[in-house]
Design a protein around this motif. Structure first.
Motif, mmCIF file in Angstrom:
data_model
loop_
_atom_site.group_PDB
_atom_site.id
_atom_site.type_symbol
_atom_site.label_atom_id
_atom_site.label_comp_id
_atom_site.label_asym_id
_atom_site.label_seq_id
_atom_site.Cartn_x
_atom_site.Cartn_y
_atom_site.Cartn_z
ATOM 1 N N UNK A 97 0.884 -1.162 0.000
ATOM 2 C CA UNK A 97 0.000 0.000 0.000
ATOM 3 C C UNK A 97 0.926 1.216 0.000
ATOM 4 N N UNK A 98 1.073 1.867 -1.171
ATOM 5 C CA UNK A 98 2.088 2.928 -1.278
ATOM 6 C C UNK A 98 1.906 4.025 -0.237
ATOM 7 N N UNK A 99 3.014 4.465 0.331
ATOM 8 C CA UNK A 99 2.972 5.562 1.297
ATOM 9 C C UNK A 99 2.723 6.889 0.596
ATOM 10 N N UNK A 100 3.230 7.008 -0.614
ATOM 11 C CA UNK A 100 3.030 8.235 -1.381
ATOM 12 C C UNK A 100 1.564 8.350 -1.797
ATOM 13 N N UNK A 101 0.891 9.445 -1.477
ATOM 14 C CA UNK A 101 -0.540 9.555 -1.787
ATOM 15 C C UNK A 101 -0.850 9.523 -3.268
ATOM 16 N N UNK A 102 0.063 10.005 -4.099
ATOM 17 C CA UNK A 102 -0.170 9.969 -5.545
ATOM 18 C C UNK A 102 -0.132 8.529 -6.045
ATOM 19 N N UNK A 103 0.881 7.783 -5.618
ATOM 20 C CA UNK A 103 0.978 6.387 -6.041
ATOM 21 C C UNK A 103 -0.176 5.562 -5.474
ATOM 22 N N UNK A 104 -0.607 5.894 -4.267
ATOM 23 C CA UNK A 104 -1.734 5.177 -3.678
ATOM 24 C C UNK A 104 -3.007 5.428 -4.499
#
Length: 231
Positions: A97-104
């Motif tokens: 679950x990506x930490x980066x909000x864009x990647x999420x």
């Protein structure tokens, strides 16, 4: 590292359940696995685990008890994509679950596309639904390929994430179906689809799904004997 116990109720034939098994394998979580016979579900399963009587489901926390006697003190959770994100939240260092909000956000958008453009059509195709042809399937492939990032290994980056977990079990089963000629579709539709995928314009997609199927977490949780049925 979470200390609460995890019991997974699953079924080898179910692509939804395999999503959860892949996630658990990716994060290295210890858990108990209980196989549910989807044709003969235990009487206790719906009232004690999942009222919808579907897999996958998880009993989280509570005392360490046999899976067939789940404790009312444990939290019961269900639905594959919810469980995959839950596992990612429990093990944030895994980065599924990506930490980066864009990647999420990109991962969730990819999942939405898979859920609307590909997975609903493969069993319709297998059952011979005339509304779903090889061109319908290719439209789903085009949609997926269209948002794959250039030069990246996986759906949103070089990091394997919930997006990849969402697609892998469904593509694997569909691949078995068309390669082995399983289903009620017209054989010329199957051949047309396979022939179309050989076009170099699908090189990015083909490379991507090959990497999905080569992933150890996928291979260790996939059972090809009866891969086409679920729930």
């Amino acid at each position: 590292m979470p200390q609460e116990q995890i019991t997974l109720y699953t079924a080898k034939v179910c692509p939804y359940a395999q999503r959860t098994e892949i996630a658990l394998a990716e994060v290295g979580a210890p858990f108990k696995r209980y196989e549910i016979d989807l044709a003969n579900k235990p009487e206790w399963y719906a009232p004690k685990v999942n009222p919808a009587s579907k897999v996958p489901a998880i009993a989280y926390g509570g005392p360490d008890v046999p899976p067939e006697n789940p404790s009312p003190e444990s939290t019961k959770l269900a639905e594959s994509l919810i469980l995959v994100e839950f596992i990612g939240d429990l093990y944030p260092s895994s980065n599924i679950l990506p930490a980066d909000p864009v990647l999420r956000a990109k991962a969730r958008f990819f999942i939405e596309l898979v859920s609307t453009k590909f997975s609903p059509n493969y069993m319709k195709f297998a059952s011979g639904n005339p509304e779903v042809t090889h061109t319908t399937l290719l439209a789903g492939v085009d949609a997926i390929q269209g948002i794959l990032p250039d030069g990246a290994k996986y759906a949103v980056s070089d990091q394997y994430t919930i997006a990849d977990i969402a697609l892998a079990p469904f593509w694997a089963r569909f691949n078995v179906l068309v390669q082995k000629g399983i289903g009620a579709y017209k054989d010329e539709e199957r051949k047309s689809f396979l022939k179309a995928l050989e076009d170099p314009k699908y090189a990015k997609f083909n490379g991507y799904v090959q990497r999905l199927l080569a992933r150890q977490s996928f291979k260790s949780t996939f059972h090809e004997v009866r891969p086409l049925f679920w729930r």
